[in-house]
Enzyme design. Structure first.
Site, mmCIF file in Angstrom:
data_model
loop_
_atom_site.group_PDB
_atom_site.id
_atom_site.type_symbol
_atom_site.label_atom_id
_atom_site.label_comp_id
_atom_site.label_asym_id
_atom_site.label_seq_id
_atom_site.Cartn_x
_atom_site.Cartn_y
_atom_site.Cartn_z
ATOM 1 N N ASP A 9 -11.332 3.224 4.604
ATOM 2 C CA ASP A 9 -11.564 1.741 4.109
ATOM 3 C C ASP A 9 -13.325 1.591 4.194
ATOM 4 O O ASP A 9 -13.981 0.667 4.062
ATOM 5 C CB ASP A 9 -11.390 0.789 5.498
ATOM 6 C CG ASP A 9 -9.103 -0.022 4.959
ATOM 7 O OD1 ASP A 9 -9.272 0.018 3.977
ATOM 8 O OD2 ASP A 9 -9.289 -0.286 6.580
ATOM 9 N N LYS B 229 0.837 -1.013 0.072
ATOM 10 C CA LYS B 229 0.284 -0.304 0.007
ATOM 11 C C LYS B 229 0.525 1.589 0.076
ATOM 12 O O LYS B 229 0.030 2.331 -0.897
ATOM 13 C CB LYS B 229 -0.731 0.435 1.437
ATOM 14 C CG LYS B 229 -1.768 -0.827 0.948
ATOM 15 C CD LYS B 229 -2.654 -1.784 2.172
ATOM 16 C CE LYS B 229 -3.891 -2.171 1.928
ATOM 17 N NZ LYS B 229 -4.503 -2.261 3.657
ATOM 18 N N GLN C 275 -4.525 -1.182 10.389
ATOM 19 C CA GLN C 275 -4.466 -2.211 9.323
ATOM 20 C C GLN C 275 -4.771 -3.229 10.280
ATOM 21 O O GLN C 275 -4.936 -3.294 11.493
ATOM 22 C CB GLN C 275 -2.610 -2.960 8.851
ATOM 23 C CG GLN C 275 -2.850 -3.949 7.617
ATOM 24 C CD GLN C 275 -3.396 -4.351 6.435
ATOM 25 O OE1 GLN C 275 -3.400 -2.729 6.317
ATOM 26 N NE2 GLN C 275 -3.984 -4.989 6.671
#
Ligand code: NAP
Length: 309
Positions: free
Chosen positions: A124, A54, A98
């Site tokens: 997200d 990422k 994460q």
């Protein structure tokens, strides 16, 4: 029949290319690039790889990516304090924490952290406000993996409206939003999970079958209607030779790869499904790259929305 392979890497490259003009325009107007804060707690090996990818993808696309690390024994309070700092920062347009979080943080830690992220920076799409908007069909920031699957279908001209879709898996981050996005595009959707009776027969009614459970090779040809589109979201690392030889034929390149490395990345879908399906997304090289591309897209969307009009 041999399924058409749905190349996630090529689609991801096209999506990343398409966000570049927006990144440049934002940077020129704001005097800074779109900023993405990524929080990594601990040293989970898979998370390290996902986060590294990422950071690299974001940086290559011209974003400012700020990786914030906390030790595995960090407290939930310390993590929430970090999220609060990123919420208040002008330079961070998107925030991603994460998962999984270390189990010592407690069962509800992930939910508490997702709830704490400013919905406007929630790239997200896990905050309840964004989940609610998704359910109502007016989402601004959508979960990256399911929206990547939609890109994979539409860019391959695979019709969704009027089809029967089956999603195996009902997690908050993949299964449920996946079903919602398919429903909004006029598919008739069934969600399956670990308590679904006669799952192979239900799956075999699908024109579009999406599997997101994390069980290597679970979806066999018995689950697949001939000609169906099969999207494999699952990612598992197999280290057991007996599982590898159940999945890959003697003499195949994938089995040789396993023998050389001692592990192999696999999806939920057994390779023999390629003989039945009409189209199939591979693992690796399918949905994974799209998830990252959609994260970059969401970051730019979040950044643009924060610019004064
Ligand atoms: P999760 O939260 O663990 O959820 C798994 C789901 O699968 C649950 O709903 C569970 O059912 C269901 N399930 C498990 N075993 C089953 C079985 N034998 N039969 C039917 N259903 C079963 O997982 P997740 O976060 O959604 O992730 C799923 C997979 O996708 C994992 O392999 C993950 O690594 C992968 N993933 C990939 C990407 C990507 O970018 N490609 C992104 C995210 C996740 P119950 O609810 O009944 O327990």
């Amino acid at each position: 029949m041999t399924a058409r392979l749905l190349d996630g890497r090529a689609i991801a490259a096209a999506i990343r290319e398409s966000v570049l003009p927006d990144v440049h325009a934002f940077t020129a107007r704001a005097g800074r690039p779109p900023g993405l804060g990524i929080v990594l707690v601990g040293e989970d090996p898979s998370s390290e790889i996902y986060v590294r990818n990422k950071v690299r993808a974001g940086t290559e696309s011209g974003l400012w990516v700020d990786l914030q690390r906390l030790p595995a024994d960090a407290s939930l309070d310390a993590l929430l304090a970090l999220v609060s700092r990123l919420n208040a920062s002008d330079a961070h347009d998107g925030i991603l924490v994460q998962s999984p979080l270390p189990s010592a943080m407690g069962k509800s830690a992930a939910q508490q952290v997702f709830d704490a992220i400013d919905p406007a920076k929630d790239v997200d799409g896990f905050h309840p406000v964004n989940v609610g908007r998704l359910v109502q069909g007016r989402a601004h920031l959508m979960p990256c993996t399911p929206s990547g699957v939609i890109e994979m279908l539409t860019r391959n001209h695979i019709p969704i409206g009027g089809t029967r879709a089956v999603v195996i898996g009902r997690s908050e981050i993949v299964g449920k939003p996946m079903a919602m996005l398919l429903l909004q595009r006029d598919a008739t959707v069934t969600i399956c999970h670990s308590k679904t009776p006669d799952l192979p027969a239900v799956a075999a009614s699908a024109d579009i079958l999406v599997s997101a459970i994390g069980r290597p090779g679970f979806v066999t040809p018995a689950f697949v209607k001939p000609g169906a589109t099969v999207i494999d979201v699952g990612i598992s690392t197999v280290t057991d030779a007996s599982i590898a030889s159940r999945l890959f034929a003697e003499g195949s390149a994938r089995l040789a790869d396993f023998t050389r490395r001692g592990s192999v990345i696999v999806g939920d879908v057994h390779p023999s499904v390629a003989d039945v399906a009409g189209a199939l997304s591979p693992v690796p090289g399918g949905v994974g790259p799209l998830t990252i591309a959609m994260l970059l897209k969401n970051t730019v969307t979040a950044a643009q929305a924060r610019l004064p009009v």
